[in-house]
Design a protein around this motif. Structure first.
Motif, PDB file in Angstrom:
ATOM      1  N   GLN A 224     -63.620  25.888  79.949  1.00  0.00           N
ATOM      2  CA  GLN A 224     -62.767  25.708  78.920  1.00  0.00           C
ATOM      3  C   GLN A 224     -62.674  26.754  77.682  1.00  0.00           C
ATOM      4  O   GLN A 224     -61.776  27.475  77.243  1.00  0.00           O
ATOM      5  CB  GLN A 224     -62.480  24.201  78.224  1.00  0.00           C
ATOM      6  CG  GLN A 224     -61.530  24.205  77.201  1.00  0.00           C
ATOM      7  CD  GLN A 224     -59.995  24.452  77.780  1.00  0.00           C
ATOM      8  OE1 GLN A 224     -59.579  23.599  78.681  1.00  0.00           O
ATOM      9  NE2 GLN A 224     -59.569  25.539  77.126  1.00  0.00           N
ATOM     10  N   LEU A 225     -64.141  26.898  77.506  1.00  0.00           N
ATOM     11  CA  LEU A 225     -64.599  27.669  76.145  1.00  0.00           C
ATOM     12  C   LEU A 225     -64.281  29.278  76.689  1.00  0.00           C
ATOM     13  O   LEU A 225     -63.826  29.908  76.051  1.00  0.00           O
ATOM     14  CB  LEU A 225     -66.166  27.556  75.816  1.00  0.00           C
ATOM     15  CG  LEU A 225     -66.748  28.594  75.044  1.00  0.00           C
ATOM     16  CD1 LEU A 225     -67.962  27.657  74.365  1.00  0.00           C
ATOM     17  CD2 LEU A 225     -67.329  29.788  75.627  1.00  0.00           C
ATOM     18  N   MET A 226     -64.389  29.570  77.828  1.00  0.00           N
ATOM     19  CA  MET A 226     -64.128  30.815  78.532  1.00  0.00           C
ATOM     20  C   MET A 226     -62.708  31.071  78.321  1.00  0.00           C
ATOM     21  O   MET A 226     -62.191  32.106  77.783  1.00  0.00           O
ATOM     22  CB  MET A 226     -64.178  31.003  79.897  1.00  0.00           C
ATOM     23  CG  MET A 226     -65.981  30.983  80.222  1.00  0.00           C
ATOM     24  SD  MET A 226     -66.287  31.297  82.074  1.00  0.00           S
ATOM     25  CE  MET A 226     -67.596  31.137  82.224  1.00  0.00           C
ATOM     26  N   ASP A 227     -61.743  29.889  78.505  1.00  0.00           N
ATOM     27  CA  ASP A 227     -60.235  30.236  78.298  1.00  0.00           C
ATOM     28  C   ASP A 227     -59.984  30.294  76.938  1.00  0.00           C
ATOM     29  O   ASP A 227     -59.205  31.176  76.687  1.00  0.00           O
ATOM     30  CB  ASP A 227     -59.791  29.074  78.905  1.00  0.00           C
ATOM     31  CG  ASP A 227     -59.662  28.815  80.492  1.00  0.00           C
ATOM     32  OD1 ASP A 227     -59.722  29.814  81.103  1.00  0.00           O
ATOM     33  OD2 ASP A 227     -59.525  27.749  80.857  1.00  0.00           O
ATOM     34  N   ASP A 228     -60.735  29.451  76.012  1.00  0.00           N
ATOM     35  CA  ASP A 228     -60.373  29.983  74.708  1.00  0.00           C
ATOM     36  C   ASP A 228     -60.648  31.251  73.994  1.00  0.00           C
ATOM     37  O   ASP A 228     -59.967  31.858  73.258  1.00  0.00           O
ATOM     38  CB  ASP A 228     -61.205  28.761  73.777  1.00  0.00           C
ATOM     39  CG  ASP A 228     -60.754  27.157  73.918  1.00  0.00           C
ATOM     40  OD1 ASP A 228     -59.691  27.241  74.280  1.00  0.00           O
ATOM     41  OD2 ASP A 228     -61.497  26.215  73.864  1.00  0.00           O
ATOM     42  N   LEU A 229     -61.819  31.758  74.491  1.00  0.00           N
ATOM     43  CA  LEU A 229     -62.166  33.153  74.194  1.00  0.00           C
ATOM     44  C   LEU A 229     -61.162  34.088  74.834  1.00  0.00           C
ATOM     45  O   LEU A 229     -60.783  35.135  74.235  1.00  0.00           O
ATOM     46  CB  LEU A 229     -63.546  33.544  74.814  1.00  0.00           C
ATOM     47  CG  LEU A 229     -64.831  32.797  73.894  1.00  0.00           C
ATOM     48  CD1 LEU A 229     -66.068  33.287  74.524  1.00  0.00           C
ATOM     49  CD2 LEU A 229     -64.670  33.034  72.374  1.00  0.00           C
TER      50      LEU A 229
ATOM     51  N   VAL B 142     -66.921  33.395  87.497  1.00  0.00           N
ATOM     52  CA  VAL B 142     -65.680  32.880  87.150  1.00  0.00           C
ATOM     53  C   VAL B 142     -65.113  33.638  85.835  1.00  0.00           C
ATOM     54  O   VAL B 142     -63.844  33.775  85.362  1.00  0.00           O
ATOM     55  CB  VAL B 142     -65.872  31.439  86.608  1.00  0.00           C
ATOM     56  CG1 VAL B 142     -64.989  30.571  85.919  1.00  0.00           C
ATOM     57  CG2 VAL B 142     -66.133  30.491  87.779  1.00  0.00           C
ATOM     58  N   ALA B 143     -66.019  33.989  84.989  1.00  0.00           N
ATOM     59  CA  ALA B 143     -65.796  34.729  83.703  1.00  0.00           C
ATOM     60  C   ALA B 143     -64.848  35.942  83.880  1.00  0.00           C
ATOM     61  O   ALA B 143     -64.000  36.451  83.383  1.00  0.00           O
ATOM     62  CB  ALA B 143     -66.990  35.217  82.764  1.00  0.00           C
ATOM     63  N   TYR B 144     -65.571  36.812  84.851  1.00  0.00           N
ATOM     64  CA  TYR B 144     -64.860  37.981  85.358  1.00  0.00           C
ATOM     65  C   TYR B 144     -63.382  37.615  85.961  1.00  0.00           C
ATOM     66  O   TYR B 144     -62.430  38.489  85.637  1.00  0.00           O
ATOM     67  CB  TYR B 144     -65.737  38.680  86.488  1.00  0.00           C
ATOM     68  CG  TYR B 144     -66.608  39.730  85.644  1.00  0.00           C
ATOM     69  CD1 TYR B 144     -66.142  40.708  84.989  1.00  0.00           C
ATOM     70  CD2 TYR B 144     -67.906  39.508  86.095  1.00  0.00           C
ATOM     71  CE1 TYR B 144     -67.120  41.479  84.465  1.00  0.00           C
ATOM     72  CE2 TYR B 144     -68.914  40.430  85.547  1.00  0.00           C
ATOM     73  CZ  TYR B 144     -68.558  41.383  84.734  1.00  0.00           C
ATOM     74  OH  TYR B 144     -69.500  42.312  84.052  1.00  0.00           O
TER      75      TYR B 144
END
Length: 323
Positions: A238-243, A281-283
């Protein structure tokens, strides 16, 4: 209690008196994949001498970074400006909390001189939190950026800033000075802010990064977190999505290491395979660049990563243009 020397007053001062009341926490034994050798190389010693000669503070030393031997051997260093004393007491941090000294007005020139002497292609400039200053130290950041530009115009500059909480106009001062990369770390997931980063506000930090892109869409933005603090995997995602909602370009994820028994405990040593999964996932979520490994730190390989970041943007723009 460890004693360090105050470089301004040249007198011993106690380390972490603000954490003395905290109960001791168990320090977990580090797994093999996170062990590093003590620094002894000639390059390390030469970098250390340059730092000492210019009376500078580095986050490499203050934060007890495990990569200091590798980075200093290559003449890489991250400069910690505005003193060694922070106005906040984050549970993960190894920097001393207290009332900071007055700003050293000669520090921008000293930093710029060290950058020139070391022949840096890329430099990282960070700081303690200076909530005692009206602008949170934003103008001092800008002065350091401009001094480096004057002495080393070809050097690219990355800043890792505080959140400038309740300091109206501070962010704009730093962005106007045109660093090449603007980094502000979230450090952990929002559910851990009360215990890990109590002086900060998660969504303020997200908004700060988003605002950088609004002020200068061409500026690279970057943020990082530590894992092993007890966070859940879905919270990291979720933090990745927020960024990504804030259009952040570059994400770093590293293993939290407990500095002393008085600091927040390590809840888990995340395996290399788990870090690789986070990177994948981040990529997929759209970051231009991701660095995720046990020893990843915000400034580790910063120069090489900046070159990769530029290449990734160019590739993305070329792909978009032909789509």
């Amino acid at each position: 209690m460890v004693t360090v020397i105050d470089t301004v007053a040249n007198r011993p001062r106690p380390r972490h008196p603000e954490k003395a009341h905290r109960p001791d926490q168990e320090v977990l034994r580090k797994p093999d994949w996170i062990r590093v050798r003590a620094p002894t190389s000639r390059g390390y010693q030469e970098t250390r001498e340059i730092v000492r000669t210019n009376k500078l503070v580095t986050v490499c030393e203050e934060a007890g970074c495990p990569n200091i031997g590798e980075c200093w051997d290559k003449k890489h260093a991250s400069f910690l400006i505005m003193g060694e004393i922070c106005t906040r007491a984050c549970a993960f941090c190894n920097v001393t909390t207290g009332l900071p000294n007055a700003l050293d007005r000669e520090e921008p020139d000293h930093v710029a001189s060290a950058v020139r002497q070391m022949g840096l292609n890329h430099v990282v400039v960070t700081s303690v939190d200076r909530d005692d200053l009206k602008d949170g130290g934003a103008r001092h950041f800008a002065d350091v950026i401009r001094a480096i530009r004057e002495q080393s115009p070809e050097t690219t500059i990355e800043v890792l800033t505080p959140d400038f909480l309740r300091k109206d106009g501070a962010l704009e001062i730093v962005v106007e000075a045109k660093p090449d990369v603007f980094n502000h770390n979230l450090e952990t997931v929002p559910s851990h802010y009360l215990t890990v980063r109590p002086g900060a506000r998660y969504f303020h930090s997200i908004r700060l990064l988003q605002r950088v892109k609004e002020l200068d869409p061409t500026m690279f933005t970057k943020s990082g977190i530590m894992v092993g603090l007890g966070e859940e995997r879905n919270e990291v995602l979720q933090l990745m999505d927020d960024l990504r909602t804030a259009d952040v370009d570059f994400l770093t994820i590293g293993q939290y290491l407990q500095p002393t028994k008085k600091h927040h405990p390590v809840k888990k040593f995340v395996t290399p395979d788990e870090f690789k999964s986070y990177e994948t996932v981040a990529y997929a979520k759209g970051f231009l660049l991701v660095s995720a490994s046990p020893l990843t730190r915000s400034s580790h390989h910063a120069g090489e990563d900046f070159a990769r970041l530029r290449d990734a943007r160019e590739a993305h723009l070329a792909k978009t243009a032909t789509a």
